[in-house]
Design an enzyme around this catalytic site. Sequence first.
Site, mmCIF file in Angstrom:
data_model
loop_
_atom_site.group_PDB
_atom_site.id
_atom_site.type_symbol
_atom_site.label_atom_id
_atom_site.label_comp_id
_atom_site.label_asym_id
_atom_site.label_seq_id
_atom_site.Cartn_x
_atom_site.Cartn_y
_atom_site.Cartn_z
ATOM 1 N N ASP A 223 60.168 49.937 32.400
ATOM 2 C CA ASP A 223 59.296 50.102 31.479
ATOM 3 C C ASP A 223 57.863 50.458 32.093
ATOM 4 O OD1 ASP A 223 60.947 49.699 29.279
ATOM 5 O OD2 ASP A 223 59.908 47.764 28.785
ATOM 6 N N GLU A 250 63.635 58.847 29.137
ATOM 7 C CA GLU A 250 62.883 58.599 30.273
ATOM 8 C C GLU A 250 62.658 60.253 30.599
ATOM 9 O OE1 GLU A 250 67.366 59.365 31.371
ATOM 10 O OE2 GLU A 250 66.228 58.390 30.151
#
Length: 333
Positions: A223, A250
Site C-alpha cells: 500500500d 497496481e
Amino acid sequence: MDGERILTISRRFNKPDDTFGGVVLISFKTSYFEALYQQFDLGPQGLINLVNSDGVVLLSSRLNNEVAQNGDQCKSDATRTTWQASSVSAKDRHRNLIIAASAPVPPYDLCLVVGLDGDEALSTMPLLITMGAVGGGLIVMLLLGAALWLDRKLIETLGNEIKLIEESRTDALTLVANRRAFDNHLAAMLQAAPLVPTMGSILLIDVDHFKGFNDRYGHQEGDECLRRVAHELSSIVHRPEDLVARYGGEEFAILLPGCGLAVACRMAQEAVSRIKALGIEHAGSSHGVVTISIGVAATAIPGSYSSAALIRDADRALYCAKREGRNCFREHS
C-alpha cells in the site's frame, strides 16, 4: 424537474499543488431552508431572509406570505449589523416597519437577515426603557445570535456536500482520482475533441512485478508503495485539465486533454525515470527497485476514437513495454 425552487452555489477547488482543479456546483431545494427557518417563532410579521450583495432576496421564511408575494422594499448594507426595512400588506396596503439585524455569510457574497415586526418590537419600549441599554443590547444579541447560528448551519451543510463530492471521485488509498472519475474525465475529453487540434492522450501505467512485491514485503508495504508511486505521478502533471487516476489494483492512468503523442511520450519517459529514482527496494525485480511500464496512445482525428478504443490501444502498447523488459514505455502506432 419537480417544479421546486432551488438555490445553486458554486465553489472552486484546487489540487494538492494549489493549481486549479475544477468548480463544484451544488443545488439546494429552498424547501430545506424554509423548513429550517420555520423553527424560529419571530411573530406573524417576523422574517428570516438570505440576501445577495445587490439586495435581492434569495430565500425567505415568508415566501408563501402575502407580504412576500407583493414584495418587500428593503434598503440593506452588508457592512452594517442592523438596518430597517418596510413592507406593504396586500390586505390593508399600510406600511409595516421591520427592525432587523444582519450578518455576512463568508466566504459567499451573501447576507443573512433576521427581522421582527416594528409594532411588536416598539410595543415593548416602556419595558426596554426601564431595563435600559442592557435590555436593548440583549435583543440585538439574540437576533445576531440567531443569524450567526443559521450562518454556521449553512456553511456546515455546504462543507459537507463538497466533502462528499470530493470523496466520491477520490481513491481512498492513493488520494488520486478513482476509476469513476477517470471514466467521466475520459468521456469529457473525447466529447470536447472537436474543439481542439488534438483529441488528447492517455498513459496506461503498471507497477512492475507488484504481486511479487506484495508477497515478499507484505500488503502494508505494498500500500505504501502505491501511495508513493501515485504521489510521484501527480507531481509530473501541471495543468488543471490533466488527470492522474488509479485505474485498478497496481495500475494507474494519466489523461492529457489536448496533447499529442510527442508530449505524452515525453511525460511517459519522465514518469519511468522518476519512479525508478524513488529507489523503493524490490528484490524480486531484475532492477532491484520498483519500476513501472507504460503504454501510450493518442488520437488526432476528432470523432475517430471511443473511450474503449483509446484504452485498448494504450493497453496493447503497455503489453509491448512489458514484453520488452519493463521499466520503459511504448507508444501505440
